[in-house]
Write an enzyme that holds these catalytic residues in place. Structure first.
Site, PDB file in Angstrom:
ATOM      1  N   GLU A  10      33.000  32.557  38.318  1.00  0.00           N
ATOM      2  CA  GLU A  10      32.182  32.958  39.084  1.00  0.00           C
ATOM      3  C   GLU A  10      33.042  33.550  40.468  1.00  0.00           C
ATOM      4  OE1 GLU A  10      31.208  30.001  37.876  1.00  0.00           O
ATOM      5  OE2 GLU A  10      29.509  30.758  36.621  1.00  0.00           O
ATOM      6  N   TYR A  52      40.776  40.134  38.831  1.00  0.00           N
ATOM      7  CA  TYR A  52      39.930  39.858  37.294  1.00  0.00           C
ATOM      8  C   TYR A  52      39.855  41.026  36.825  1.00  0.00           C
ATOM      9  CZ  TYR A  52      39.124  35.394  39.856  1.00  0.00           C
ATOM     10  OH  TYR A  52      39.174  34.403  40.571  1.00  0.00           O
TER      11      TYR A  52
HETATM   12  C1  COA Z   1      42.589  35.912  44.792  1.00  0.00           C
HETATM   13  C2  COA Z   1      43.904  35.611  45.102  1.00  0.00           C
HETATM   14  C3  COA Z   1      44.072  34.111  44.126  1.00  0.00           C
HETATM   15  C4  COA Z   1      44.923  36.619  44.461  1.00  0.00           C
HETATM   16  O1  COA Z   1      46.219  35.799  44.677  1.00  0.00           O
HETATM   17  P1  COA Z   1      47.612  37.020  45.229  1.00  0.00           P
HETATM   18  O2  COA Z   1      48.843  36.098  44.675  1.00  0.00           O
HETATM   19  O3  COA Z   1      47.660  37.385  46.271  1.00  0.00           O
HETATM   20  O4  COA Z   1      47.309  37.953  44.069  1.00  0.00           O
HETATM   21  P2  COA Z   1      48.542  38.817  43.396  1.00  0.00           P
HETATM   22  O5  COA Z   1      49.635  39.028  44.219  1.00  0.00           O
HETATM   23  O6  COA Z   1      48.673  38.126  41.795  1.00  0.00           O
HETATM   24  O7  COA Z   1      47.888  40.239  43.077  1.00  0.00           O
HETATM   25  C5  COA Z   1      47.449  40.519  41.691  1.00  0.00           C
HETATM   26  C6  COA Z   1      46.349  41.691  41.837  1.00  0.00           C
HETATM   27  O8  COA Z   1      45.111  41.231  42.406  1.00  0.00           O
HETATM   28  C7  COA Z   1      44.566  42.290  43.250  1.00  0.00           C
HETATM   29  N1  COA Z   1      44.748  41.911  44.547  1.00  0.00           N
HETATM   30  C8  COA Z   1      45.192  40.893  45.122  1.00  0.00           C
HETATM   31  N2  COA Z   1      45.152  40.869  46.263  1.00  0.00           N
HETATM   32  C9  COA Z   1      44.465  41.934  46.780  1.00  0.00           C
HETATM   33  C10 COA Z   1      43.807  42.666  48.044  1.00  0.00           C
HETATM   34  N3  COA Z   1      44.020  42.066  49.218  1.00  0.00           N
HETATM   35  N4  COA Z   1      43.176  43.426  47.779  1.00  0.00           N
HETATM   36  C11 COA Z   1      42.868  44.257  46.648  1.00  0.00           C
HETATM   37  N5  COA Z   1      43.509  43.860  45.616  1.00  0.00           N
HETATM   38  C12 COA Z   1      44.086  42.877  45.410  1.00  0.00           C
HETATM   39  C13 COA Z   1      45.358  43.493  43.127  1.00  0.00           C
HETATM   40  O9  COA Z   1      44.873  44.105  41.863  1.00  0.00           O
HETATM   41  C14 COA Z   1      46.545  42.857  42.722  1.00  0.00           C
HETATM   42  O10 COA Z   1      47.488  43.934  41.677  1.00  0.00           O
HETATM   43  P3  COA Z   1      48.594  44.888  42.703  1.00  0.00           P
HETATM   44  O11 COA Z   1      49.520  43.927  43.488  1.00  0.00           O
HETATM   45  O12 COA Z   1      49.215  45.267  41.485  1.00  0.00           O
HETATM   46  O13 COA Z   1      47.721  45.720  43.156  1.00  0.00           O
HETATM   47  C15 COA Z   1      44.165  35.234  46.670  1.00  0.00           C
HETATM   48  O14 COA Z   1      43.974  36.155  47.318  1.00  0.00           O
HETATM   49  C16 COA Z   1      43.633  33.765  47.215  1.00  0.00           C
HETATM   50  O15 COA Z   1      44.108  32.903  46.928  1.00  0.00           O
HETATM   51  N6  COA Z   1      42.237  34.234  47.579  1.00  0.00           N
HETATM   52  C17 COA Z   1      41.493  33.118  48.227  1.00  0.00           C
HETATM   53  C18 COA Z   1      40.948  32.299  47.217  1.00  0.00           C
HETATM   54  C19 COA Z   1      39.921  33.005  46.346  1.00  0.00           C
HETATM   55  O16 COA Z   1      39.151  33.827  46.780  1.00  0.00           O
HETATM   56  N7  COA Z   1      40.052  32.504  45.032  1.00  0.00           N
HETATM   57  C20 COA Z   1      39.162  33.396  43.938  1.00  0.00           C
HETATM   58  C21 COA Z   1      37.804  32.580  43.911  1.00  0.00           C
HETATM   59  S1  COA Z   1      36.841  33.188  42.668  1.00  0.00           S
END
Ligand code: COA
Length: 150
Positions: free
Chosen positions: A107, A119
């Protein structure tokens, strides 16, 4: 710096709750919840990712027969945008596959763009909306992917 993934242990929980609290405004899990997951849930799989021995992210997943559900995934704010979220998710899906899982689901808050993009980039599909899942007016998207069809 190469990221390393390890099973989460009780020693990690304080650091995990730090990242969790900073990552999820109103829905952060408590220390007790993580402890319960690590000690009392036989379906649970929790892993951390570290850079230079510093934990910078984690995920949790329940595997029940051929279905896996990602319960949480987060990366420390200071380390986002470095593909660590993608690294964790790849690991989770590979782990699920090794347990003969068919579908991985989760979710996600409908306005959580970074997570939804992540995702989608892994081929997750939309499986409907859970109204008020995170509290009044805070709906969730259900998203799912077939492990062998990515
Ligand atoms: C979601 C989360 C885990 C992503 O972690 P991250 O290490 O920053 O993500 P990545 O660097 O691996 O990014 C992978 C892909 O995710 C997407 N993405 C990550 N951050 C993004 C942003 N700020 N805006 C849009 N897309 C994003 C992109 O598709 C990205 O690929 P790209 O770099 O080729 O564009 C992080 O933002 C987080 O911890 N958020 C808070 C907790 C949360 O919301 N968890 C999900 C609960 S369902």
């Amino acid at each position: 710096m190469e990221p390393t993934i390890k099973k989460m242990t009780m020693n990690d929980v304080t650091r995990i709750v730090e990242i969790e609290t900073a990552s999820f405004e109103t829905t952060a899990w408590s220390k007790e919840t993580f402890v319960k997951e690590l000690t009392g849930n036989k379906f649970a799989h929790y892993y951390t990712v570290s850079l230079d021995d510093n934990i910078v992210g984690y995920f949790g997943m329940w595997i029940v027969e051929d279905h896996a559900q990602i319960t949480t995934i987060a990366v420390d704010r200071d380390y986002r945008g470095r593909k660590l979220g993608a690294f964790l998710l790849e690991y989770a899906i590979t782990l699920a596959a090794s347990h003969h899982v068919d579908v991985v689901s989760l979710e996600v808050k409908i306005d959580n763009e970074p997570a939804i993009r992540l995702y989608e980039s892994f081929g997750f599909n939309y499986g409907g909306i859970r109204k008020d899942y995170y509290g009044p007016g805070k709906d969730a998207n259900v998203m799912w992917v077939k492990v062998n069809e990515r």
